[in-house]
Enzyme design. Structure first.
Site, PDB file in Angstrom:
ATOM      1  N   GLU A   1       0.826  -1.221   0.000  1.00 55.33           N
ATOM      2  CA  GLU A   1       0.000   0.000   0.000  1.00 55.33           C
ATOM      3  C   GLU A   1       0.853   1.261   0.000  1.00 55.33           C
ATOM      4  O   GLU A   1       0.610   2.213   0.741  1.00 55.33           O
ATOM      5  CB  GLU A   1      -0.992  -0.027   1.165  1.00 55.33           C
ATOM      6  CG  GLU A   1      -1.953  -1.210   1.082  1.00 55.33           C
ATOM      7  CD  GLU A   1      -2.983  -1.254   2.200  1.00 55.33           C
ATOM      8  OE1 GLU A   1      -3.131  -0.244   2.913  1.00 55.33           O
ATOM      9  OE2 GLU A   1      -3.641  -2.297   2.348  1.00 55.33           O
TER      10      GLU A   1
ATOM     11  N   GLU B   1      -5.847  -8.641   0.806  1.00 53.10           N
ATOM     12  CA  GLU B   1      -6.606  -8.385   2.025  1.00 53.10           C
ATOM     13  C   GLU B   1      -8.041  -8.088   1.636  1.00 53.10           C
ATOM     14  O   GLU B   1      -8.303  -7.150   0.881  1.00 53.10           O
ATOM     15  CB  GLU B   1      -6.036  -7.193   2.801  1.00 53.10           C
ATOM     16  CG  GLU B   1      -4.643  -7.402   3.353  1.00 53.10           C
ATOM     17  CD  GLU B   1      -4.179  -6.228   4.202  1.00 53.10           C
ATOM     18  OE1 GLU B   1      -5.033  -5.584   4.854  1.00 53.10           O
ATOM     19  OE2 GLU B   1      -2.972  -5.939   4.217  1.00 53.10           O
TER      20      GLU B   1
END
Length: 291
Positions: free
Chosen positions: A125, A229
């Site tokens: 991220e 995720e």
């Protein structure tokens, strides 16, 4: 990769009892809720590279091997103790200049000893704009240099490992792409929080709608795509609709190769008043309530 043709049978509105999928399914499951569930293809673990206990990787390897699961290792380039974290500029410069090679070598040398099929998800991220990670929103050229240095150093210790370029999915993500030879698979983070959807969009958003945004931004790279995720939090109607979307994911998203559920409370608070959503599967109700 191990193949799973169906996800486990769990008594929960967040995990319908019959969720047939042709995609391999995995979990980040620190409390062991899925330890006895069959049909799990990937075990996801998180690890910092400062203050790292490499023995935990051997334990994860044994756990995964006993259950015929592959390993996804998210390696975070910091300490889990906030007071020990290195400022963002010093971290980027240090990685590029080899200051943290010992950290990389210690972890990757251990990975090279594991029996499991391993994918490493490093500095995930990087396109996150919230400021939660010290490696987020480096200058793209610095991120690319750091990512490449990590992969090159790690490959010398763990030749069979695969490497995941993992992102949040923001519009600026393409500036951070490190190049085809450094990316084996692309990882997305997809979360459905009903309260957020209602507040910001005035309606429930679907799994397909949210996934489509990030997915379309990375398909041009022609790499396998994982949802590294996945988290869902909302009422029964909302969550079951999301699981129906997961069931059909391979049809809507043909480059998608696996989905990994984040079975834990959110680590960092969401902005504004949303706190730390609890993504964990509930297992405290009867089977009849999942129908």
């Amino acid at each position: 990769m191990a193949q799973a043709l169906s996800t486990p049978d769990l008594n929960s509105p967040r995990f319908p009892r019959e969720l047939d999928s042709i995609l391999p399914f995995g979990v980040y499951d620190p409390h062991g809720s899925f330890k006895n569930e069959r049909g799990i293809a990937i075990e996801h673990v998180f690890l910092p590279w400062q203050d790292v206990n490499v023995q935990s990787l051997h334990s994860a390897d044994s756990y995964a091997m006993a259950r015929e699961r592959d390993l996804l290792i998210t390696l975070e380039p910091w300490s889990w103790s906030p007071e020990k974290r290195i400022p963002r500029r010093a971290l980027a410069d240090g990685i590029i200049n080899g200051r943290f090679d010992e950290n990389i070598q210690r972890v990757c040398r251990t990975v090279g000893q594991l029996r499991s099929h391993v994918t490493i998800r490093w500095a995930h991220e990087m396109d996150d704009t919230s400021g939660r990670y010290t490696w987020s929103l480096w200058e793209p050229r610095d991120y690319i240099r750091a990512y490449r240095h990590f992969v090159e150093t790690c490959r010398r210790e763990a030749a069979s490992a695969r490497f995941m370029w993992a992102l949040k999915g923001e519009n600026l993500l393409n500036a951070f792409y490190p190049g085809d030879e450094y990316v084996d698979v692309i990882g997305l983070s997809i979360f459905g929080l009903q309260d957020y959807d209602i507040d910001k969009f005035g309606r429930n958003r679907s799994f397909e709608e949210i996934t489509r945004i990030s997915y379309d931004r990375v398909t041009s790279y022609k790499k396998p795509i994982y949802i590294a995720e996945l988290g869902i939090h909302g009422d029964d109607e909302y969550t079951l609709a999301w699981w129906n979307g997961v069931r059909n994911a391979s049809v809507k998203f043909p480059a998608l190769q696996a989905i990994i559920y984040f079975n834990e409370v959110e680590t960092y608070p969401w902005p504004e008043h949303y706190g730390r959503p609890d993504w964990r599967v509930r297992r405290d109700i009867g089977a009849d309530e999942t129908q």
